[in-house]
Design a protein around this motif. Structure first.
Motif, short mmCIF file in Angstrom:
data_model
loop_
_atom_site.label_atom_id
_atom_site.label_comp_id
_atom_site.label_asym_id
_atom_site.label_seq_id
_atom_site.Cartn_x
_atom_site.Cartn_y
_atom_site.Cartn_z
N LEU A 186 -13.13 76.91 52.42
CA LEU A 186 -11.81 77.31 52.89
C LEU A 186 -11.86 78.09 54.20
CD1 LEU A 186 -9.81 78.49 49.74
CD2 LEU A 186 -9.59 76.36 51.01
N GLU A 187 -13.03 78.52 54.63
CA GLU A 187 -13.13 79.42 55.77
C GLU A 187 -12.46 78.88 57.02
OE1 GLU A 187 -17.21 80.38 56.37
OE2 GLU A 187 -17.28 81.82 54.72
N GLN A 188 -12.55 77.55 57.25
CA GLN A 188 -12.02 76.97 58.47
C GLN A 188 -10.65 76.33 58.27
OE1 GLN A 188 -15.06 74.27 59.79
NE2 GLN A 188 -16.46 75.90 60.37
N THR A 189 -10.04 76.54 57.11
CA THR A 189 -8.73 75.96 56.84
C THR A 189 -7.63 77.00 57.06
OG1 THR A 189 -8.73 76.54 54.47
CG2 THR A 189 -9.80 74.47 55.11
N THR A 190 -6.40 76.53 57.12
CA THR A 190 -5.25 77.40 57.43
C THR A 190 -5.05 78.46 56.36
OG1 THR A 190 -4.18 75.57 58.57
CG2 THR A 190 -2.79 77.44 57.94
N ASP A 191 -4.91 79.70 56.81
CA ASP A 191 -4.66 80.83 55.92
C ASP A 191 -3.28 81.40 56.24
OD1 ASP A 191 -4.60 83.04 54.32
OD2 ASP A 191 -6.20 84.12 55.36
N PRO A 192 -2.28 81.19 55.39
CA PRO A 192 -0.95 81.71 55.69
C PRO A 192 -0.89 83.23 55.74
CG PRO A 192 -1.06 80.85 53.45
CD PRO A 192 -2.33 80.46 54.12
N ALA A 193 -1.80 83.89 55.05
CA ALA A 193 -1.79 85.36 55.03
C ALA A 193 -2.13 85.95 56.40
CB ALA A 193 -2.77 85.88 53.98
N GLN A 194 -2.92 85.22 57.19
CA GLN A 194 -3.30 85.72 58.51
C GLN A 194 -2.48 85.09 59.63
OE1 GLN A 194 -7.33 86.93 59.27
NE2 GLN A 194 -8.06 85.80 57.46
N SER A 195 -1.65 84.12 59.28
CA SER A 195 -0.79 83.47 60.27
C SER A 195 0.49 84.29 60.44
CB SER A 195 -0.46 82.04 59.83
OG SER A 195 -1.65 81.28 59.65
N THR A 196 1.13 84.15 61.59
CA THR A 196 2.32 84.96 61.89
C THR A 196 3.36 84.15 62.65
OG1 THR A 196 1.43 85.74 64.01
CG2 THR A 196 0.95 87.09 62.06
#
Length: 561
Positions: free
Chosen positions: A96-106
Motif C-alpha cells: 500500500l505504500e505507493q498507493t493513494t492515501d486519503p488521510a494524507q491527501s487534501t
C-alpha cells in the motif's frame, strides 16, 4: 434418332451448367460462413444446442459482435469517451505504500488567501492533491473522486464536477446557488490502483457472478450454470439468445433434459480471484469511500446575487449541475420547473387517464412502491409475483390510472427462482406498446451490469434506443423518462461487482446514448450525490419523493415552462 441425340446433348449441357452453378454456390457459402463465424455465433435460433467452442476460440470467452458497422463505430466512440486515465501497474506482492492515501491527501478552496467574495451565480473551484501512504505526492491520475457542496441547516446541496489533471492533482468546480454558508466535501471512492484491479477483473473474470437455471420435465429436475458468457467445456450449451434483440444468454445443457425444459433463473455464487493482498485496496475506513480533509477552510460564505449576475442554468454554465437541493427540495436547472406533488389528489390529477409503464431494475421498482403507498385509491392486483421482482400492476378505476412494473431481462441478480418466462427484455416490451399521449414509459437499467464488460451494456442500450426511436416514430405523443445510475455504499463485494467506478462508467454511456432524443432524464446520480443522506443503491424516501416529483413534472409540466 437425331432428335434423341439433341435432347441428350441439351440435358448433358444443362446438367453440367447447373453442376457448375451448384459448385459455385457451395464454395461461396463455405467462404461466407468461414469469414463470418463471429456474426453467426449469436444468430442461432432462440433455443438450440451446440458443442462447446473449440480450444483456439477460448481467448474470445466473452466477446460481443456488434450488430452493424454503425453500432461498431458507436461502440468504439463510446469506449473512447469513457476511457479512464492510465492507472499504475501494481507491484507483486502488493504494497500500500505507493498507493493513494486519503488521510494524507487534501483539498484547498481557491484562492487560498481570501481576496475575493463569492456571490450566488459564481463558481467555486477547489484543488485536490493526492498523496500516497508515505506522504509523497502522487504523479498520476485515475483516482475516483466525488465532490459535494452543502449546507445541512438549509437542506441545501449540489454536486461538483471533478476534473483529473493526470498528475496527482484534481479540480472540483461547484455552482454557488444559495446564500449563506456552503461547505465542500470531497470523497475518495477508489484509489487509482483499485481501478487497475477492477478493470482487470472485468476483462479476465466477467463471469465472477454466475447464474443458475432449473430444468424440469415431469419428476426429473436438473440445475445448470448460466451466464452471458460461459467457459469452454465438453458440455454442450443451450442458446437462449433473444431472436429479436440479439441479447445473448446461455446455459450448460442438462445431461438428461432438453433446452426447452428450462423453467427458472436465479443468481449463483460470487467467485473472484484477486492477487495477493489486493483486498487491501478495498478497505472501508482506509482507502474506500473516505472523506478527504481540507487544507485551510472547507467552507465559504455566499453573498446575494449581484444585480448584473447572470442566472445559473445548466446549459450555459461550463460545469453546470442538473439541479440542487434547497430546503430539502430538488430544484432543476436549465429551464425546467420541478412542481411539488405533496398530496394524493395532486398526484391523481396529474396521472388521471395515464398508462404508466415502469421497466427496469429494483431502483425503478422503488417508484412503483412509492406511488402504490401514497395513492390510497390505487389498488394493486395480486398477480402472485415474487415480492421483489414482479411483475406488478395497480389500477385506480375511478381516475383511469394504470401503473405496471416489470423487471428487465437477464442478467438479474436475484436469489429467488424467477420464472424464465417472466424475464422480458425492455426493447421487446417497448415494441409491443401502441403508445400515445396517455402513455408514459419509464425505465432504468444499470445495477445488474457492473461485473460484465461495458460492451454488453452498450449493446443492451442500443437495442432499447432502437425501440424508443420506433415508439416515438409511431406515437410521437408518448412520454419517455429514463432514470440514471446513482452512487451507493461501498463494501468489498459491492466494489468487485458494481463499484462506484463501474456505475459511473455506465452512467456516462447512458447519457451519451440517449442524448438528442426526445426523452427526459431523472438525474439520480446528482440527486443522490447532492443529498445529505448516505449513498445507497436504493435511495431513502426523501430522495425518492423528489425523484417522483421530477417524473410527475415531466408528465404534467408547469404551464409556460
Amino acid at each position: 434418332m437425331k432428335a434423341r441425340v439433341c435432347r441428350e446433348t441439351v440435358v448433358s449441357f444443362c446438367c453440367s451448367k447447373f453442376a457448375a452453378i451448384f459448385l459455385f454456390l457451395a464454395v461461396f457459402v463455405f467462404i461466407f460462413v468461414y469469414f463470418n463465424m463471429d456474426v453467426l455465433e449469436f444468430q442461432h435460433k432462440a433455443i438450440s444446442t451446440f458443442p462447446a467452442p473449440k480450444p483456439h476460440l477460448q481467448h474470445r470467452f466473452c466477446s460481443f459482435q456488434p450488430r452493424s458497422p454503425e453500432d461498431a463505430l458507436e461502440e468504439r466512440l463510446l469506449l473512447d469517451s469513457i476511457a479512464w486515465p492510465e492507472t499504475p501497474s501494481l507491484p507483486v506482492p502488493l504494497s500500500l505504500e505507493q498507493t493513494t492515501d486519503p488521510a494524507q491527501s487534501t483539498f484547498t478552496i481557491l484562492p487560498e488567501k481570501g481576496g475575493r467574495q463569492w456571490h450566488v451565480g459564481d463558481q467555486l473551484e477547489v484543488i485536490i492533491k493526492m498523496y500516497d501512504f508515505q506522504g509523497r505526492p502522487k504523479k498520476s491520475g485515475g483516482d475516483v473522486l466525488l465532490a459535494r457542496l452543502h449546507n445541512r441547516a438549509l437542506g441545501a446541496g449540489v454536486a461538483g464536477q471533478v476534473l483529473d489533471h493526470l498528475n496527482g492533482s484534481y479540480s472540483a468546480v461547484f455552482s454557488l446557488l444559495w446564500e449563506g454558508s456552503a461547505q465542500v466535501e470531497v470523497t475518495l471512492v477508489h484509489p487509482s490502483e483499485a481501478v487497475t484491479v477492477l478493470h482487470r477483473l472485468t476483462r479476465e473474470q466477467p463471469d465472477r457472478i454466475y447464474f443458475q437455471s432449473v430444468f424440469r420435465s415431469g419428476s426429473v429436475s436438473e440445475t445448470t450454470t448460466c451466464n452471458v458468457c460461459l467457459h469452454q467445456t465438453q458440455q454442450p450449451l443451450c442458446n437462449y439468445t433473444d431472436p429479436h434483440t440479439g441479447e445473448p444468454w446461455f446455459c450448460y445443457k442438462p445431461k438428461n433434459l432438453g433446452c426447452d425444459t428450462r423453467i427458472s433463473n436465479s443468481v449463483g455464487e460470487f467467485k473472484h480471484k484477486l492477487k495477493a493482498k489486493e483486498e487491501k485496496l478495498f478497505q472501508s475506513g482506509v482507502n474506500m469511500k473516505i472523506s478527504i480533509r481540507a487544507s485551510g477552510s472547507d467552507s465559504v460564505t455566499v453573498l446575494p446575487k449581484k444585480k448584473d449576475q447572470q442566472e445559473v442554468k445548466s446549459n450555459i454554465v461550463q460545469f453546470g449541475p442538473a439541479g440542487y437541493y434547497f430546503q430539502g427540495v430538488w430544484q432543476a436547472l436549465g429551464g425546467m420547473t420541478v412542481r411539488q406533488f405533496n398530496t394524493p389528489s395532486a398526484i391523481n390529477q396529474c396521472l388521471k387517464g395515464k398508462f404508466v409503464h415502469l421497466r427496469g431494475d429494483s431502483t425503478i421498482r422503488q417508484w412503483f412502491e412509492h406511488l402504490n403507498a401514497v395513492l390510497p385509491d390505487l389498488k394493486e392486483f395480486n398477480l402472485h409475483s415474487l415480492r421483489n421482482l414482479g411483475p406488478f400492476m395497480a389500477l385506480d378505476y375511478a381516475n383511469n390510472i394504470l401503473i405496471k412494473y416489470r423487471f428487465h431481462g437477464p442478467p438479474v441478480r436475484s436469489p429467488n427462482h424467477v420464472p424464465a418466462i417472466e424475464l422480458h427484455y425492455i426493447a421487446n416490451e417497448l415494441d409491443r406498446l401502441v403508445g400515445g399521449t396517455n402513455t408514459v414509459v419509464v425505465f432504468g437499467i444499470w445495477a445488474h451490469f457492473g461485473s460484465f464488460p461495458i460492451e454488453l451494456y452498450i449493446r443492451r442500450l442500443q437495442s432499447i434506443r432502437r425501440a424508443v426511436v420506433q415508439l416515438l416514430d409511431r406515437a410521437p405523443g408518448t412520454l419517455v423518462i429514463i432514470r440514471t445510475a446513482n452512487p451507493r455504499v461501498s463494501t468489498l463485494f459491492v466494489s468487485l461487482t458494481n463499484s462506484g467506478w463501474y456505475s459511473l462508467q455506465r452512467d456516462k454511456v447512458l447519457r451519451a446514448m440517449f442524448k438528442g432524443l426526445n426523452v427526459h432524464l431523472v438525474d439520480a446520480w446528482e440527486m443522490v450525490l447532492a443529498h445529505h443522506l448516505p449513498h445507497d443503491l436504493h435511495p431513502q424516501p426523501p430522495i425518492i419523493k423528489n425523484m417522483i416529483n421530477v417524473v410527475l413534472s415531466y408528465i404534467c409540466p408547469q404551464k409556460g415552462s
